[in-house]
Motif scaffolding. Structure first.
Motif, PDB file in Angstrom:
ATOM      1  N   TYR A   1      -2.082   5.445   0.921  1.00 55.64           N
ATOM      2  CA  TYR A   1      -2.106   5.451   2.442  1.00 55.64           C
ATOM      3  C   TYR A   1      -3.143   5.586   3.039  1.00 55.64           C
ATOM      4  CZ  TYR A   1       2.541   7.075   0.681  1.00 55.64           C
ATOM      5  OH  TYR A   1       3.771   7.292   0.149  1.00 55.64           O
TER       6      TYR A   1
ATOM      7  N   GLN B   1       1.473   4.125  -2.815  1.00 54.89           N
ATOM      8  CA  GLN B   1       0.845   5.602  -2.418  1.00 54.89           C
ATOM      9  C   GLN B   1      -0.701   5.481  -2.019  1.00 54.89           C
ATOM     10  OE1 GLN B   1       2.149   8.302  -4.788  1.00 54.89           O
ATOM     11  NE2 GLN B   1       4.243   7.904  -4.678  1.00 54.89           N
TER      12      GLN B   1
ATOM     13  N   ARG C   1       0.735  -1.260   0.159  1.00 58.49           N
ATOM     14  CA  ARG C   1       0.139  -0.029   0.168  1.00 58.49           C
ATOM     15  C   ARG C   1       0.972   1.321  -0.108  1.00 58.49           C
ATOM     16  NH1 ARG C   1      -4.489  -0.145  -2.187  1.00 58.49           N
ATOM     17  NH2 ARG C   1      -3.175  -1.424  -3.637  1.00 58.49           N
ATOM     18  N   ALA C   2       1.962   1.242   0.752  1.00 59.75           N
ATOM     19  CA  ALA C   2       2.947   2.286   0.784  1.00 59.75           C
ATOM     20  C   ALA C   2       3.682   2.606  -0.534  1.00 59.75           C
ATOM     21  CB  ALA C   2       4.038   2.202   1.837  1.00 59.75           C
ATOM     22  N   ASN C   3       3.924   1.437  -1.275  1.00 57.41           N
ATOM     23  CA  ASN C   3       4.430   1.384  -2.738  1.00 57.41           C
ATOM     24  C   ASN C   3       3.588   2.044  -3.538  1.00 57.41           C
ATOM     25  OD1 ASN C   3       7.300   0.706  -2.413  1.00 57.41           O
ATOM     26  ND2 ASN C   3       6.641  -1.083  -2.128  1.00 57.41           N
TER      27      ASN C   3
ATOM     28  N   GLN D   1       9.186   7.156   2.100  1.00 54.13           N
ATOM     29  CA  GLN D   1       8.814   8.604   1.831  1.00 54.13           C
ATOM     30  C   GLN D   1       7.286   8.778   1.950  1.00 54.13           C
ATOM     31  OE1 GLN D   1      10.537   9.554  -2.001  1.00 54.13           O
ATOM     32  NE2 GLN D   1      12.634   9.495  -1.221  1.00 54.13           N
ATOM     33  N   ALA D   2       6.678   7.995   2.989  1.00 54.14           N
ATOM     34  CA  ALA D   2       5.559   8.469   3.211  1.00 54.14           C
ATOM     35  C   ALA D   2       5.138   9.859   3.918  1.00 54.14           C
ATOM     36  CB  ALA D   2       4.701   7.339   4.377  1.00 54.14           C
TER      37      ALA D   2
END
Length: 453
Positions: free
Chosen positions: A332, A330, A326-328, A370-371
């Motif tokens: 969030y 984006q 989910r972070a990759n 880089q969240a």
């Protein structure tokens, strides 16, 4: 003695020089060179001869050295046995006398029974050795023990294959059973060239767990999906009733289910999975295709929640995989839903935040990906230890979380200093001012209560 007399002495026929090939001219009565070898006599002869004499100007005495002081009886015996054997092969164009000498030594090698230690030493050196001279079971066991003691892997395998060829099955298995180290070498050898026979050997010796794991490895090595599924099914059927390998049955069944999913959902997952995909790789692709994270739907085949249940993926592995995907992507907004759970003890209660691994690890991973600071703040707000929260918030540069931690510690001084470093009229500066006002209000109220008391 003058010079002439010295030269005439060495030219006389009675003063022949020593030659190692004198036996060609004067063979022994028994016809075997090794049969006349007497180590004890050699040692005694050497004891009566002075090996070295040194004139000492101080003492004026001669120093006599015995061969026993240089080498032990056992080492000398092994050395002499080694010298009686010759590995050279007859070459073309050799002189008749040389050929006769080599043939004699080859015959001697065939009929002479060397010690197991000398043979093991030659095997370790990579020399060609005839093992047929070891005929009895006891001699063969001694040879195997000598090679095992030396620790040479290739030499051990060579001796074991010789024993397998010359012993019956019962005696060979008894030899292996009494020597676990030899059995381990033999199974390792079979595993490389004859896996099926290695499995049978392990089963014969009651090592069902090792045999099951090796069968599983053989099944997973199949490149054809249907063949791999068939071998896995046979493995599951074979060990379903055996308690000794029941601990592995879940792994076998999970691997079979994984193949089923790969076969059924290959197209649905955009051909991103293949035959050798791991459960985590498949879970990652399911997370990528999943759209509604608010509902933990377990009816859909490619739902990550159902996949985790079917393949018995641990909660920590599921959460870590979903967090990274989910972070990759984006996405969030879905992260909070990933870590929300309904309490098992009260299904009617609302969902609560739950994480199966370290919060610090999750925050540092999100920071590395880089969240946004808002996402970092959401996870930092779940930390209970104020000091740890303060230090971690500084590391990930989340100012709002730093302010919360200082307010929790009631550190007005640091809050005031932090306020001066923030940009004028920024959101962080207003947030810091509000935190200071809240602390001052609480302090004024507390002081008034103390005065009234």
């Amino acid at each position: 003695m003058d010079q002439f007399d010295s030269e005439s002495y060495w030219n006389r026929s009675s003063s022949r020089g020593f030659s190692f090939d004198d036996d060609d001219d004067a063979p022994s009565a028994s016809g075997s060179v090794g049969s006349n070898l007497n180590v004890c006599n050699i040692l005694n002869d050497y004891d009566t001869i002075s090996e070295a004499s040194f004139d000492n100007s101080t003492t004026g005495s001669a120093l006599n050295l015995s061969i026993k002081s240089v080498i032990s009886n056992e080492a000398l015996k092994m050395l002499l046995q080694e010298q009686t054997l010759d590995d050279r092969i007859l070459s073309k164009g050799v002189a008749p006398e040389e050929e006769l000498r080599l043939l004699r030594r080859q015959i001697q090698t065939t009929f002479y029974n060397p010690s197991p230690e000398a043979t093991a030493h030659k095997l370790l050196l990579g020399k060609c050795v005839s093992l047929e001279v070891f005929k009895s079971l006891h001699e063969k066991e001694q040879l195997l023990d000598a090679v095992l003691k030396c620790g040479g892997g290739d030499a051990v395998i060579g001796v074991l294959l010789f024993l397998k060829k010359t012993l019956n099955k019962t005696n060979y298995h008894n030899v292996l059973e009494q020597r676990p180290q030899a059995l381990q070498h033999y199974v390792s050898y079979l595993q490389q060239c004859q896996p099926q026979e290695a499995i049978e050997v392990l089963q014969n010796f009651g090592k069902h767990q090792e045999a099951a794991l090796m069968q599983f490895k053989v099944a997973m090595a199949c490149n054809d999906l249907q063949q791999r599924k068939r071998k896995l099914q046979q493995l599951i059927d074979q060990y379903s009733g055996v308690g000794m390998v029941s601990v592995y049955l879940q792994q076998f069944e999970a691997a079979f289910k994984l193949l089923d999913l790969v076969e059924k959902e290959h197209t649905a997952l955009d051909n991103q999975i293949h035959l050798n995909s791991t459960p985590i790789e498949l879970l990652y692709q399911c997370c990528r295709k999943h759209t509604n994270w608010k509902e933990q739907d377990i009816t859909r085949t490619i739902s990550p929640f159902r996949l985790s249940a079917d393949l018995q993926i641990a909660p920590a592995q599921f959460e870590w995989t979903a967090l990274n995907e989910r972070a990759n992507a984006q996405a969030y907004a879905d992260l909070e839903n990933v870590f929300e759970r309904v309490p098992a003890w009260n299904p009617m209660k609302q969902k609560q935040f739950h994480i199966s691994f370290s919060l610090e690890l999750a925050i540092l991973r999100l920071y590395a990906l880089q969240a946004p600071t808002t996402v970092l703040y959401m996870f930092l707000s779940k930390m209970n230890n104020t000091m740890e929260k303060f230090e971690l918030a500084q590391r990930v540069k989340c100012v709002r979380a730093v302010i919360d931690a200082l307010a929790g510690m009631k550190d007005v001084t640091q809050l005031t200093q932090l306020k001066e470093t923030l940009a004028q009229r920024s959101e962080e500066q207003f947030y810091c001012e509000n935190a200071l006002k809240a602390l001052q209000t609480k302090r004024w109220s507390t002081d008034n209560i103390k005065l009234k008391l």
